[in-house]
Design a protein around this motif. Structure first.
Motif, PDB file in Angstrom:
ATOM      1  N   LYS A  79       0.843  -1.190   0.000  1.00 20.92           N
ATOM      2  CA  LYS A  79       0.000   0.000   0.000  1.00 20.92           C
ATOM      3  C   LYS A  79       0.879   1.240   0.000  1.00 20.92           C
ATOM      4  CE  LYS A  79      -2.306   2.754   3.081  1.00 20.92           C
ATOM      5  NZ  LYS A  79      -2.716   2.948   4.474  1.00 20.92           N
ATOM      6  N   GLU A  80       1.880   1.205   0.892  1.00 22.60           N
ATOM      7  CA  GLU A  80       2.774   2.349   0.997  1.00 22.60           C
ATOM      8  C   GLU A  80       3.450   2.614  -0.351  1.00 22.60           C
ATOM      9  OE1 GLU A  80       5.867   1.912   3.945  1.00 22.60           O
ATOM     10  OE2 GLU A  80       7.044   3.338   2.771  1.00 22.60           O
ATOM     11  N   VAL A  82       0.978   4.166  -2.813  1.00 20.73           N
ATOM     12  CA  VAL A  82       0.707   5.577  -2.540  1.00 20.73           C
ATOM     13  C   VAL A  82       1.889   6.429  -2.974  1.00 20.73           C
ATOM     14  CG1 VAL A  82       0.313   7.267  -0.727  1.00 20.73           C
ATOM     15  CG2 VAL A  82      -0.844   5.057  -0.634  1.00 20.73           C
ATOM     16  N   ARG A  83       3.082   5.942  -2.654  1.00 20.09           N
ATOM     17  CA  ARG A  83       4.265   6.720  -3.036  1.00 20.09           C
ATOM     18  C   ARG A  83       4.332   6.893  -4.552  1.00 20.09           C
ATOM     19  NH1 ARG A  83       8.042   7.770   0.700  1.00 20.09           N
ATOM     20  NH2 ARG A  83       7.732   6.775   2.715  1.00 20.09           N
ATOM     21  N   LYS A  84       4.006   5.838  -5.249  1.00 25.83           N
ATOM     22  CA  LYS A  84       4.049   5.932  -6.706  1.00 25.83           C
ATOM     23  C   LYS A  84       3.074   6.982  -7.202  1.00 25.83           C
ATOM     24  CE  LYS A  84       5.780   1.658  -8.604  1.00 25.83           C
ATOM     25  NZ  LYS A  84       5.425   0.465  -9.370  1.00 25.83           N
ATOM     26  N   VAL A  85       1.851   6.958  -6.662  1.00 24.08           N
ATOM     27  CA  VAL A  85       0.846   7.926  -7.074  1.00 24.08           C
ATOM     28  C   VAL A  85       1.294   9.339  -6.738  1.00 24.08           C
ATOM     29  CG1 VAL A  85      -1.491   8.721  -6.668  1.00 24.08           C
ATOM     30  CG2 VAL A  85      -1.050   6.292  -6.929  1.00 24.08           C
ATOM     31  N   PRO A 134       0.306   0.306  -8.588  1.00 21.09           N
ATOM     32  CA  PRO A 134      -0.275   1.140  -7.525  1.00 21.09           C
ATOM     33  C   PRO A 134      -1.797   1.070  -7.495  1.00 21.09           C
ATOM     34  CG  PRO A 134       0.619   2.489  -9.282  1.00 21.09           C
ATOM     35  CD  PRO A 134       1.074   1.093  -9.533  1.00 21.09           C
ATOM     36  N   THR A 150      -3.104  -1.735  -5.285  1.00 18.36           N
ATOM     37  CA  THR A 150      -2.931  -1.587  -3.846  1.00 18.36           C
ATOM     38  C   THR A 150      -3.842  -0.495  -3.316  1.00 18.36           C
ATOM     39  OG1 THR A 150      -1.210   0.054  -4.004  1.00 18.36           O
ATOM     40  CG2 THR A 150      -0.534  -2.230  -4.101  1.00 18.36           C
ATOM     41  N   ILE A 151      -4.042   0.547  -4.139  1.00 17.73           N
ATOM     42  CA  ILE A 151      -4.846   1.659  -3.664  1.00 17.73           C
ATOM     43  C   ILE A 151      -6.304   1.262  -3.564  1.00 17.73           C
ATOM     44  CG2 ILE A 151      -5.725   3.902  -4.376  1.00 17.73           C
ATOM     45  CD1 ILE A 151      -2.794   4.439  -5.236  1.00 17.73           C
TER      46      ILE A 151
END
Lengths: 812, 225
Positions: free
Chosen positions: A325-326, A329-332, A416, A419-420
């Motif tokens: 998940k982390e 989010v970082r990718k987004v 991503p 996971t998001i």
């Protein structure tokens, strides 16, 4: 960016405490064991390399067609013969190890004999004058030369022992050994020879001394120019760029011309760097260390390191569910893949560094115990030799980087979107990967467990096997160093005195004892009507008295023991011998009864007066050799079968009798069973190292399993909740989680068993007498693995099973 | 500002194509506040993800800021959305290990903005959302509404032209939801930020300037408020 990475890594590690601790523990343990074993390997590898000229130094050996290994005990005359006739030799130095051993008499300070102190020394060697020039043993005091006859060099610890802080240079010591009593002047004190030297001597006597027949005491085999008896090691320092093949051919030719007896032997030269550890398994020269041992230790070290890395991969990818998940989010938020990889690599680097620090501290802490049980002086500084630390660090870091890199790339590859949305099940590297890793870890662990059990079983087997004789409750007293006319009477008187003592049940004198060795080996011994080639067969000779067999409970199968007359005359005059069953068979006798009275040809004719049952004179590493016992008034060892109650009192009485009978001879004694067991030291050490390694491997694998079970319990939390609501009990739930893992362990056992069987079978073949590998060993090893795995997994699964399902379901 | 032409998204299941989006065309102008509504599984989230370039359509044409997105490579596409688009999620998706301050700062780090400049920008944002006092707290220490506020602050920190919000109030109570919607309206009016949100709530949809209804992968209706 890096600062940010480090900050976040530290927080993540702290948040996932369980995983971090398991990861660090596993890695640290793996690295610590790797370091400890690498120390040992570096130490063995570095043996003899401290000599400045080591790459120019060689030891000569002779090879004959029927011998498996080379023989490096050569006639001393080879040295001068070769030196002048073969080009390419810079220096030749002879070292006759232990040949000068005996009694060292240190004069008292007041000049009268009353103040004399005597010491029994068994590391007294003869050496040529260039010894200290060729080898790098630092001389602390005096001159480095042993050029003159009757000069000697002593080690610093001997100097301390004899003279305290006084100056030993110029002192005259009397040395009483097989060459009689000879005074030697101390000309040099050298630093103690390091453990990494295969040349070991406490005292060096000048070889030149033996050139004078008066100092040989009739032992003409020791003539420094003799070409007959091989008893000395000869080291050559060759000029740089010498063609070794050509040199060996020339040397062989020269020796063949000079010593026609040696016509069948080929001369070959063993580089000093290979003196300790062979460069290959098929090496024909003899070595002091064991390549097999080094290789197996190194393999174990790498295996454990690998288990630790796999643990890391396993635990980290298992966490992917949470970390994904982390990453998403970082990718987004705009992170590139490399930035995410960087984040995970930073985490790996921090974990690795912490682990290395813990590993180094642990190594420092256990070093004394480790050294104690290996009997070597190891430390991390050993790794500096041959730059082993470069290799070590490379292995540790490459492994961690690969493991960390794999994890980082897997975690950063996550889409991503998935996971998001939190919809897709996130399985990094797949469940099958993690399962294979667990299977591999447990396979390795089970192999190590089986090996350990087999090692100890073999050790136990060797220690408890019926030896065909008895060494229990036997005290062995070392006899006087030399036997002159009056001492011979003293010996008999000493024995008579001992026989009067109530606690002395049996007493024998012999020139060697079980567990120590034979007196010599001989061939050219045949029946009268011998077959062709019989004279090539070798026999082990032992000089004993008439009580030897009775004292060691060796059974006489036919005939009788020697008579006192035979002892009195000695074997060279009486021409009587006793043989063991193997010797009878090798001589070609079928029926032991008929042998008595038969004649054996050994130059002269010898009569067989007895046949004894075969017994293990040496360890079970070796086959029982054909033995021939020779009668004599022996004096090297007195074996006493005694009542061991009040041992201390008895020993002190024996001591006073001994010192009275042999003035100036120090009293030393051993227990026969302990000396015999010493032959199994190597197996004991190997067993200890394997036990520790197996323990560590299982522990690390269990840590990994614990982590995975934790993860599985968390991942299945909803399933467990639903099942509980539907009526599942705790046992059902525990089975649900545990069964999966136990299956993997079962697969590991199936894979490990044949592999371990193959390896251990090979190992056992090296022993003349060995145990077999029983099926229950596999069962036991398997059970150990299963029990450990089950306990580990249960801790988590029970916790999950007793949790209130309402909570887990509500969280969804 | 953005234009979708004949966009379809389908999955191959055996010989059949299962359409999530079927031939959808949509234009959004700068400054609009669009609410996308529709029942579960209608394809509205997929539509939003395609607009945000997190997902790729199976076919069709996609233009954003005059760029033909469907022709761009992965790298160029992500560069494009990093520059112009901010995302707000139903589950906030804050990074648990980071404080409020650090969560808001993260996108700036990825844009290689200098530390001093980052400080100023984040401080401004904290000030504007009146969460200065909470800057050192971790997400777990905040209420849902506060977390979403941080999520929006994080989305705005890079000064995007467009905010894409997928059910931004789905996990909030009605009062918190209202506050977030008021904030969106303000952003749209005062800062001229284009907003596209997906929502279930009729009431929240009314905050937008246009409501689009999606049904079975197609745009069913579109009306201006």
């Amino acid at each position: 960016m890096l600062g940010n990475h480090i900050k976040i890594s530290l927080r993540t590690l702290r948040r996932n405490r369980t995983f971090s601790v398991i990861n660090v523990l596993g890695l640290a343990l793996g690295i610590a064991i790797f370091l400890l074993i690498t120390e040992y390997v570096a130490f063995e590898w570095g043996a003899n390399r401290f000599h400045k000229n080591f790459d120019q130094l060689y030891r000569a050996s002779t090879f004959t067609a029927d011998a498996d290994k080379g023989d490096y005990y050569l006639p001393p005359g080879y040295a001068p013969t070769l030196k002048n006739r073969v080009p390419g030799i810079n220096e030749v130095v002879r070292v006759a190890e232990g040949v000068g051993s005996g009694l060292v008499i240190v004069p008292g300070t007041n000049g009268s004999t009353a103040g004399n102190k005597s010491f029994r020394e068994n590391k007294v060697s003869f050496a040529d004058d260039n010894f200290f020039r060729v080898f790098s043993f630092p001389v602390i005091k005096g001159s480095t030369s042993l050029a003159k006859a009757q000069t000697m060099a002593i080690s610093a610890s001997i100097a301390q022992k004899y003279f305290g802080n006084g100056n030993p240079i110029g002192q005259v010591l009397n040395i009483k050994n097989q060459f009689g009593l000879t005074p030697y002047t101390v000309t040099a004190v050298y630093e103690g020879m390091p453990q990494q030297s295969d040349i070991q001597a406490d005292i060096l006597l000048s070889y030149k001394t033996l050139e004078n027949a008066a100092f040989r005491n009739g032992n003409n085999w020791a003539d420094p120019n003799g070409l007959g008896s091989g008893y000395t090691n000869i080291y050559f320092m060759l000029n740089k760029g010498v063609d070794l093949k050509l040199f060996e051919a020339q040397a062989t030719q020269v020796i063949h011309k000079a010593a026609p007896d040696a016509a069948k032997a080929t001369l070959a030269f063993q580089p000093l760097r290979n003196l300790h550890i062979a460069p290959s398994f098929s090496y024909h020269f003899q070595t002091y260390g064991s390549l097999v041992l080094v290789v197996s230790f190194l393999s174990v070290a790498l295996l454990i390191m690998m288990i630790a890395w796999l643990n890391y991969i396993n635990l980290s990818t298992a966490q992917a569910l949470y970390r994904a998940k982390e990453s998403g989010v970082r990718k987004v938020l705009g992170a590139s893949r490399m930035q995410i990889v960087g984040q995970y690599l930073t985490e790996t680097a921090i974990l690795t560094l912490i682990s290395i620090v813990i590993a180094i501290v642990s190594v420092k802490l256990v070093q004394p115990f480790y050294n104690n049980f290996l009997g070597k002086e190891l430390s991390l500084t050993v790794l500096n030799q041959g730059r082993f630390w470069v290799g070590g660090i490379t292995v540790v870091f490459t492994g961690c980087f690969l493991a960390g890199g794999y994890v980082a790339f897997m975690l950063s590859s996550i889409d991503p979107l998935k996971t998001i949305r939190g919809k897709a099940a996130i399985t990094i590297g797949g469940i099958s990967l993690r399962r294979s890793l667990v299977v591999f870890q447990f396979t390795t662990s089970v192999i190590l467990i089986i090996s350990t059990i087999t090692l100890y079983r073999q050790l136990k087997y060797m220690q408890t096997q019926d030896l065909g004789m008895n060494v229990q409750q036997r005290v062995v007293i070392s006899g006087p160093s030399t036997l002159s006319g009056s001492q011979r009477d003293n010996t008999l008187a000493f024995e008579n005195q001992l026989r009067q003592l109530p606690y002395v049940q049996k007493l024998a004198a012999s020139n060697n004892v079980p567990g120590e060795g034979y007196n010599f080996s001989a061939d050219g011994i045949t029946r009268l009507n011998a077959n062709v080639g019989d004279d090539k067969k070798s026999y082990a000779m032992l000089i004993v008295d008439d009580k030897y067999f009775d004292t060691y409970d060796i059974k006489i199968k036919a005939g009788a023991t020697f008579t006192p007359q035979m002892l009195e005359q000695g074997w060279s005059k009486t021409h009587k011998i006793i043989i063991n069953e193997s010797a009878a068979a090798q001589l070609g006798f079928k029926n032991t009864e008929n042998i008595i009275g038969q004649k054996i040809k050994w130059d002269a004719e010898f009569e067989v007066v007895g046949v004894v049952k075969d017994y293990h004179h040496l360890s079970l590493h070796e086959f029982i050799r054909p033995m021939i016992f020779l009668p004599a008034v022996a004096h090297n060892y007195f074996t006493i079968k005694m009542d061991t109650r009040n041992l201390a009192g008895h020993v002190s009485q024996l001591k006073s009798i001994y010192e009275h009978s042999f003035p100036g001879e120090p009293f030393t004694y051993t227990f026969a069973d302990e000396s015999f067991d010493k032959q199994y030291n190597a197996e004991q050490k190997l067993g200890n190292v394997f036990m520790a390694s197996a323990g560590a491997a299982v522990f690390i694998a269990a840590l990994g399993l614990f982590g995975l079970a934790t993860f599985a319990a968390r991942q299945k939390i909803k399933e467990i909740g639903i099942r509980k609501v539907l009526g599942a009990n705790v046992l059902n739930i525990v089975t649900l989680i545990s069964a999966d893992f136990l299956k993997l362990v079962a697969i590991a056992i199936v894979i490990a068993s044949p592999v371990a069987w193959y390896i251990m079978n090979k190992w056992l073949q090296d022993f003349a007498y060995h145990t077999s590998i029983q099926w229950w060993v596999f069962a036991l090893a398997g059970s150990i693995a299963v029990v450990i795995a089950f306990v580990t997994v249960s801790i988590q699964s029970v916790k999950a099973a007793i949790a209130n399902p309402v909570k887990s379901l509500r969280n969804e | 500002m953005l234009s979708l032409k004949n966009i379809s998204k389908y999955y191959q299941a055996g010989g059949n194509k299962t359409y999530v989006l079927n031939n959808v065309s949509l234009d959004v102008d700068a400054g609009e506040f669009v609410s996308i509504m529709g029942p579960s599984g209608s394809g509205k989230s997929t539509l939003l993800n395609i607009i945000g370039m997190l997902d790729e359509p199976s076919e069709g044409y996609h233009y954003f800021m005059k760029e033909a997105v469907h022709q761009l490579k992965e790298k160029a596409r992500s560069a494009l959305y990093k520059e112009y688009i901010g995302f707000v999620f139903q589950a906030y998706h804050l990074i648990d290990e980071l404080t409020v301050y650090e969560n808001i700062e993260t996108p700036l780090i990825y844009q290689n903005i200098k530390s001093s400049e980052r400080k100023a920008l984040v401080a401004d944002m904290l000030d504007r959302f009146q969460i200065v006092g909470k800057k050192d707290l971790f997400p777990a220490q905040l209420s849902g509404g506060q977390q979403q506020l941080v999520g929006i602050a994080r989305a705005l920190i890079t000064k995007p032209r467009v905010i894409l919000a997928d059910e931004p109030t789905g996990n909030l109570n009605s009062k918190q939801g209202e506050e977030i919607m008021e904030l969106f309206r303000k952003l749209n009016k005062e800062d001229k930020v284009t907003i596209i949100q997906v929502t279930h709530s009729e009431k929240n949809a009314e905050y937008g300037t246009r409501i689009i209804n999606v049904l079975d992968g197609k745009i069913d209706s579109s009306r201006n408020v």
